[in-house]
Design a protein around this motif. Structure first.
Motif, short mmCIF file in Angstrom:
data_model
loop_
_atom_site.label_atom_id
_atom_site.label_comp_id
_atom_site.label_asym_id
_atom_site.label_seq_id
_atom_site.Cartn_x
_atom_site.Cartn_y
_atom_site.Cartn_z
N ALA A 116 58.45 34.60 -54.74
CA ALA A 116 58.40 33.15 -54.55
C ALA A 116 56.98 32.63 -54.69
CB ALA A 116 58.98 32.79 -53.20
N ASN A 117 55.98 33.34 -54.17
CA ASN A 117 54.60 32.87 -54.23
C ASN A 117 53.98 33.08 -55.61
OD1 ASN A 117 54.70 32.14 -51.54
ND2 ASN A 117 53.86 34.07 -50.81
N ASN A 118 54.32 34.16 -56.27
CA ASN A 118 53.73 34.45 -57.57
C ASN A 118 54.40 33.69 -58.71
OD1 ASN A 118 51.65 36.93 -57.47
ND2 ASN A 118 53.21 37.23 -55.89
N LYS B 39 63.36 30.90 -54.17
CA LYS B 39 62.59 30.76 -52.94
C LYS B 39 63.26 31.45 -51.76
CE LYS B 39 60.18 26.49 -54.19
NZ LYS B 39 59.95 25.06 -53.87
N SER C 49 62.32 27.89 -58.71
CA SER C 49 62.63 27.26 -57.43
C SER C 49 63.82 27.90 -56.73
CB SER C 49 62.90 25.76 -57.64
OG SER C 49 63.97 25.58 -58.55
N PRO D 268 56.11 30.29 -58.62
CA PRO D 268 56.59 29.10 -57.92
C PRO D 268 57.55 28.24 -58.74
CG PRO D 268 54.33 28.80 -58.66
CD PRO D 268 54.67 30.24 -58.89
N TYR D 269 57.55 28.40 -60.06
CA TYR D 269 58.41 27.57 -60.89
C TYR D 269 59.87 28.01 -60.83
CZ TYR D 269 54.00 25.89 -62.76
OH TYR D 269 52.75 25.35 -62.88
#
Length: 229
Positions: A203-205, A213, A210, A207-208
């Motif tokens: 999720a952090n690496n 998440k 969605s 972010p697109y």
């Protein structure tokens, strides 16, 4: 004069080497029979229905009538589709991406074949698949061409981060995540992939993405992420 009686024919008992050969041939024949009887899973989506089949032989892609005749099939309601795992071969025939998310997202599949059975243009959507080792695609209905195959990782390799398939209970034990771009079915280019190792958080690496998440964060663990396009 000595009278000769009827000759008595006796079969000599098999030697130790003959017994060993018979046993080996028997085991080989049994193994071949067992492997020949091993079923594969076929799922096809058509006219808002999902059919899940167990097939003892390969069925020509998108031949729905033959699949219904040769395989043991049952209808699965979309809301009844459960997240599961497939240790053997899984083939999916589809006409659009509406049902694929239900069938494949966050699912453990090691050997997957996807066959597009329509000329529809697919959107740029990503499917998340766990533990994928081999992918095959067929786009004959849209772009008549030979089946493409992609070996993502060898089936013989062992990684301490990966548990045996029978022990998988979901993403919490999935160390290999493959993101499949469905728009690849719109192109005639070759199937490609690239992998990124030691990803601490998807999720952090990324972010697109969605809808990823909700991907669980594993403490003291890292993922191997593969993009297929």
């Amino acid at each position: 004069m000595r009278m000769l009686g009827h000759a008595e024919t006796r079969m000599a008992p098999p030697s130790g080497h003959s017994l060993l050969l018979i046993c080996v041939l028997g085991i080989f024949a049994l193994d071949c029979f067992t492997r020949g009887q091993k079923n594969s899973t076929l799922i096809f989506t058509r006219e808002n229905t999902i059919r899940k089949c167990s097939c003892s032989a390969d069925i020509q892609d998108c031949d729905y009538s033959l699949a219904s005749l040769m395989c043991s099939c049952k209808t699965v309601l979309p809301f009844a589709v459960e997240r599961t795992s497939y240790s053997g071969r899984l083939t999916i025939w589809f006409t659009d991406t509406s049902a694929l998310g239900l069938l494949l997202n966050f699912t453990l599949v090691q050997d997957l074949k996807l066959s597009l059975c329509s000329t529809n243009t697919l959107p740029t959507e990503y499917l998340a698949i766990c533990g994928l080792k081999r992918l095959r695609i067929n786009t004959e209905a849209k772009h008549p061409s030979p089946e493409q195959s992609l070996l993502i990782r060898s089936g013989g390799e062992h990684d301490p981060r990966e548990q045996p398939p029978s022990l998988h209970t979901g993403w919490q034990t999935c160390m290999y995540a493959s993101f499949l771009d469905m728009a690849l079915f719109n192109r005639e280019s070759s199937l490609k992939s690239y992998s990124i190792e030691n990803v601490a958080s998807i999720a952090n690496n990324f972010p697109y993405f969605s809808h990823f998440k909700t991907f669980p964060v594993l403490s003291n663990k890292s993922y191997v992420v593969t993009f297929i396009y």
